[in-house]
Motif scaffolding. Structure first.
Motif, short mmCIF file in Angstrom:
data_model
loop_
_atom_site.label_atom_id
_atom_site.label_comp_id
_atom_site.label_asym_id
_atom_site.label_seq_id
_atom_site.Cartn_x
_atom_site.Cartn_y
_atom_site.Cartn_z
N GLU A 58 7.27 -11.24 -11.56
CA GLU A 58 7.73 -10.75 -10.26
C GLU A 58 8.67 -9.56 -10.43
O GLU A 58 9.49 -9.52 -11.35
N PRO A 64 9.62 -15.47 -16.82
CA PRO A 64 9.69 -16.88 -16.42
C PRO A 64 10.69 -17.71 -17.20
O PRO A 64 11.03 -18.81 -16.77
N SER A 68 13.72 -17.23 -12.47
CA SER A 68 12.54 -17.61 -11.71
C SER A 68 11.66 -16.40 -11.42
O SER A 68 12.15 -15.31 -11.11
N SER A 69 10.36 -16.60 -11.52
CA SER A 69 9.39 -15.55 -11.22
C SER A 69 8.21 -16.20 -10.51
O SER A 69 7.65 -17.18 -10.98
N ARG A 70 7.82 -15.66 -9.35
CA ARG A 70 6.72 -16.21 -8.57
C ARG A 70 5.85 -15.06 -8.07
O ARG A 70 6.33 -14.16 -7.39
N THR A 92 2.03 -21.19 -15.41
CA THR A 92 3.16 -21.75 -14.67
C THR A 92 4.04 -22.52 -15.65
O THR A 92 3.56 -23.04 -16.67
N GLN A 94 7.44 -25.38 -15.66
CA GLN A 94 8.33 -26.23 -14.88
C GLN A 94 8.81 -27.39 -15.73
O GLN A 94 8.13 -27.83 -16.66
N GLN A 183 -0.10 -26.59 -10.69
CA GLN A 183 0.26 -26.10 -9.35
C GLN A 183 0.36 -27.26 -8.36
O GLN A 183 1.25 -27.29 -7.52
N GLN A 186 3.54 -28.97 -8.96
CA GLN A 186 4.71 -28.18 -8.57
C GLN A 186 4.86 -28.05 -7.06
O GLN A 186 5.98 -28.05 -6.55
N ILE A 209 0.28 -20.01 -6.53
CA ILE A 209 1.42 -19.25 -7.02
C ILE A 209 1.57 -19.53 -8.51
O ILE A 209 1.45 -20.68 -8.97
N ASN A 211 3.86 -18.30 -12.28
CA ASN A 211 5.13 -17.74 -12.73
C ASN A 211 4.97 -16.47 -13.54
O ASN A 211 5.89 -15.66 -13.63
#
Length: 377
Positions: A58, A64, A68-70, A92, A94, A183, A186, A209, A211
């Motif tokens: 992002e 990431p 945070s990056s989305r 992603t 998490q 996803q 999450q 979405i 990361n």
């Protein structure tokens, strides 16, 4: 005649006890160096796992791992179409906690697309993920076995493969899921929360979405040029693999490095003080013997050699025993401890310098001894 050796034999018990205490202290110093190396190794292992040349995240973020990056999942197609890109994949990341075998298990979940960059490069047991849903590859540090089932969110996953040494920067073992499963884990709401959102008239939020998007560049294509091209899109930032690793170390490991470095310096200073006080005490115990040596005409270099040789012997024995102890117990630490021969040799050289410097207090006392003391009562 080696006076230092004869004096050690005369006070063997105290000398060995002193060496043991010094070895434990130097062992802690070496373990702190190994812990720092382990932090760096663990932090970089996950970033290097995809084998990527380029990280697209992002805009305005540093990736990431640092923050945070989305970004939308379909950005992967845009990155894959860039000139010079061989292949691209969405990821992603998490952290999750779940109950397993009566205990709380904390994991770092990585979601990746099948047959695209992001899957673990080396599986030591079992096989990679081949189904679109409900399969998992876990690291051995998670304590999970092949064929075991683990509940994450509202679904059960079967462990089909095992990796070794893949942990997050916080020390949590890494598990790999497909992108769709990660996803869902999450973004999917629990049934009560979903009913509440429907009652409020809120539609389901989009879950496509990710990361980060990682890409591999064709041979001979400058990675930085591809990164500059991707960064022209205002909503994206692009980092090379080297930049990602540098940012990861600066943001995640830097404070730990400073703290461990300060603690190691304090321990070395304490070691120097301990050696100096011990040598001073040993020198005071043999004041009459030193005075007798002076009375019979022994040169100062003989007396200085007596104290310096004892200091060097303590340093060598303490360093050797401390190194062996840490090598024997390093695998039982909760975090990875990485010991390199270079670090051990550098510590050994520092210990020798400290021992020579610390012997100065005892040497100063010995040189001030009056030969007439040998004739006293």
């Amino acid at each position: 005649m080696n006076l230092a050796l004869r004096d050690v034999r005369h006070n063997l018990g105290r000398f060995l006890l002193t060496c043991l205490g010094l070895s434990l202290l130097l062992g802690v110093v070496l373990s702190m160096i190994g812990i720092y190396r382990g932090l760096v190794d663990e932090a970089l292992t996950l970033a290097r796992a995809p084998g990527a040349d380029l990280w697209v995240v992002e805009s305005g973020t540093r990736g990431p791992f640092a923050e945070s990056s989305r970004i939308p999942g379909d950005e992967r197609d845009s990155v894959a179409r860039l000139a010079g890109v061989a292949e691209a994949g969405s990821l992603t990341f998490q952290s999750v906690e779940t109950a397993h075998r009566g205990r709380t298990l904390r994991l770092y979940v990585v979601g990746h697309e099948l047959n695209r960059p992001g899957a673990p490069a080396r599986i030591v047991a079992g096989r990679p993920i081949t189904r679109a849903h409900y399969e998992m590859v876990a690291d051995r540090r998670s304590g999970l076995d092949l064929g075991e089932r683990l509940r994450l969110g509202r679904n059960d996953f079967t462990v089909v493969g095992l990796t070794d040494g893949l942990v997050a920067s916080g020390g949590d073992p890494v598990v790999f899921l497909t992108l769709a499963d990660s996803q869902r884990l999450q973004f999917d709401l629990d049934p009560p929360a979903a009913r509440r959102e429907r009652a409020r008239g809120s539609g389901p939020a989009g879950t496509d979405i990710v990361n980060a998007v990682v890409a591999r560049v064709l041979p001979g294509v400058p990675v930085q040029e591809v990164a500059d091209t991707a960064a022209r899109w205002k909503h994206l930032s692009a980092l090379t693999q080297g930049q990602q690793e540098a940012l990861l170390l600066q943001s995640v490991v830097e404070k730990a490095r400073r703290q461990i470095g300060l603690f190691t310096t304090i321990l070395l200073a304490v070691s120097a003080v301990v050696i100096a006080l011990i040598l001073y005490t040993l020198t005071m115990d043999k004041v009459k013997e030193i005075a007798t040596l002076k009375l019979i005409g022994a040169p100062d270099r003989t007396i200085v050699g007596l104290i310096v040789h004892q200091a060097l012997a303590m340093g060598v024995i303490g360093w050797s025993v401390g190194t062996v102890l840490i090598l024997l117990v390093k695998d039982h630490f909760p975090r990875r401890v990485v010991l390199t021969p270079e670090d051990a040799l550098m510590l050994g050289a520092a210990v020798l310098i400290i021992c020579v410097a610390a012997s100065g207090l005892g040497v100063r006392l010995a040189l001030k001894v009056d030969p007439a003391t040998a004739l006293g009562g």
